[in-house]
Design an enzyme around this catalytic site. Sequence first.
Site, PDB file in Angstrom:
ATOM      1  N   LYS A   3       0.859  -1.183   0.000  1.00 23.54           N
ATOM      2  CA  LYS A   3       0.000   0.000   0.000  1.00 23.54           C
ATOM      3  C   LYS A   3       0.896   1.235   0.000  1.00 23.54           C
ATOM      4  O   LYS A   3       1.952   1.229   0.657  1.00 23.54           O
ATOM      5  CB  LYS A   3      -0.869  -0.050   1.269  1.00 23.54           C
ATOM      6  CG  LYS A   3      -1.853   1.075   1.432  1.00 23.54           C
ATOM      7  CD  LYS A   3      -2.699   0.843   2.691  1.00 23.54           C
ATOM      8  CE  LYS A   3      -3.803   1.867   2.822  1.00 23.54           C
ATOM      9  NZ  LYS A   3      -4.715   1.561   3.939  1.00 23.54           N
ATOM     10  N   SER A  61      -9.434   1.354   3.007  1.00 27.62           N
ATOM     11  CA  SER A  61      -8.628   2.158   2.125  1.00 27.62           C
ATOM     12  C   SER A  61      -7.540   1.384   1.391  1.00 27.62           C
ATOM     13  O   SER A  61      -6.935   1.929   0.472  1.00 27.62           O
ATOM     14  CB  SER A  61      -7.984   3.298   2.912  1.00 27.62           C
ATOM     15  OG  SER A  61      -7.145   2.789   3.928  1.00 27.62           O
ATOM     16  N   SER A 115      -9.409  -1.065   7.094  1.00 27.58           N
ATOM     17  CA  SER A 115      -8.876  -0.897   5.739  1.00 27.58           C
ATOM     18  C   SER A 115      -8.205  -2.105   5.107  1.00 27.58           C
ATOM     19  O   SER A 115      -7.984  -2.108   3.899  1.00 27.58           O
ATOM     20  CB  SER A 115      -7.900   0.272   5.709  1.00 27.58           C
ATOM     21  OG  SER A 115      -8.641   1.449   5.614  1.00 27.58           O
TER      22      SER A 115
HETATM   23  N1  GLN Z   1     -12.809   3.568   6.781  1.00 29.04           N
HETATM   24  C1  GLN Z   1     -12.099   3.892   7.969  1.00 29.04           C
HETATM   25  C2  GLN Z   1     -11.767   5.343   8.024  1.00 29.04           C
HETATM   26  O1  GLN Z   1     -11.936   6.011   7.041  1.00 29.04           O
HETATM   27  C3  GLN Z   1     -10.894   3.017   8.150  1.00 29.04           C
HETATM   28  C4  GLN Z   1      -9.739   3.435   7.342  1.00 29.04           C
HETATM   29  C5  GLN Z   1      -8.489   2.649   7.643  1.00 29.04           C
HETATM   30  O2  GLN Z   1      -8.537   1.581   8.244  1.00 29.04           O
HETATM   31  N2  GLN Z   1      -7.354   3.225   7.248  1.00 29.04           N
HETATM   32  O3  GLN Z   1     -11.338   5.824   9.019  1.00 29.04           O
END
Ligand code: GLN
Length: 475
Positions: free
Chosen positions: A77, A152, A176
């Site tokens: 990532k 994400s 994510s």
């Molecule tokens: N969807 C969650 C957020 O926007 C988790 C994102 C993540 O785990 N980086 O905070």
Amino acid sequence: MLIDHSIKELSNLLKKKEISSVDLVKESYSRIEEFDLKLHSFITIKDKTIALKEAEEKDKNIKNNSSIVYGLPFAVKDAYVTKDLRTTAGSKILNDYYSPYNATVVEKIAKAGAILIGKNNMDNWGHGASNENTNYQIPHNPWDMERITGGSSGGSAVAVSTRMVPFAIGEDTGGSIRNPSSMCDISGLKVTYGRVSRYGAIAYASSLDTVGPMAKSVEDLSYLLEIMAGYDDHDSTSSTQKVENYHKYLEKSIKGKVIGLPKEFFGAGLDPEIKKTVLTAIKIFEKLGAKIQEVSLPHFVYGVSIYYLIALSETSSNLGRYDSFRYGDKRELFSNESIRRILLGTYALSAGYADKLYKKAQKLRTILIQEYETALKTCDVLLGPVTPSLPSKIGEMISDPVKNLLEDLYTGTVNLIGAPALAIPAGFSEENLPIGFQVVGKKFGEGELFQFGYLYQQETDWHKKLPPIIQNVKD
Ligand code: GLN
């Protein structure tokens, strides 16, 4: 197709010289060249000639190297800093950023002999659950090109799902890794907080961020965690707890083990097709000898609010360094979603409001930790859905910020309590969209999660399905 083999099989084939690292790297690039112009799972791809040179080197030295990932291509990532490839965190603010060092996780996997071939697309700074909040091109779900990948770590999920790479490294602050794994039909692990070093991970919310593997199967995840986990001098929150031989847990029986089903995980808001699929998965565990018990987490209803108050407070502080003096291009380049988060976080921390908002959220976090601990005293693991809804059409989520936040309903609280959770494929909707479930364990109980997940994958073949877009690929 070579990359469809498990990590262990690939490693054996390489050691017997039946295939070469060059073959694998070539296959990775040919798949990327064929599909990534449409899928956008990568933000940056390493120069192919450099990767092939590295592979030739690996092939020469394979005899002296026993690591299971030796000679395998992989992706990370774009939240992890890398010395030779730019790091953007999905934001144009870091469009030209090159780090002077590699993140610990990248360093460890590279030292074990794997070849980094690129940086995966993501919601910028980890802000999102659909990957639409990237400043680069929005990735598409290979199971339905009109739909989101989840986020994400969406780019990493696509790259594994389409077999561009045998494995990738994601990041999970509130879901994510688990959310896109579930939406793209791959297996993903959110580790116990501190199990893997965060050094070199671009911080979203430091008390919640975790570094974990994403792969085609639970077996692959268990081998990867053995390489990634461990204490790191550069990260004082990394744990000194011994790293186990996680693959030893595979094939251990789960007879008599107790699976807790938090009743709040199956209430209003859960898509009926997801509910049905998760309940079917539970039947398989019963067949394998596990006992099912209902549990309750009374403060779970506040989970999303607690998660967002804490995550946004932390991100408002973490993103302060991108001021165009110390790091990054001008702050106008922050996306609307990130601006919203910085404003809310700053508000929650400001004098006069901190007691009412941030401190209250911290107190509720402690209550949630206690509730989960109580549930995990009577049960070995907890089981539930990953997301409340199926992958939505691109455009839907980004225009509905609240829907975006609700995607974290079942995942975010797990980060608040710091426990590990494994997301695995469990079937498909009527429209052929992937559905997963998650198993949540005790802190540092990753081995037990692999045990559950591996046995489940021996009984099912959901994780072996290939997305329509690559079904007829010949290499
Ligand atoms: N969807 C969650 C957020 O926007 C988790 C994102 C993540 O785990 N980086 O905070």
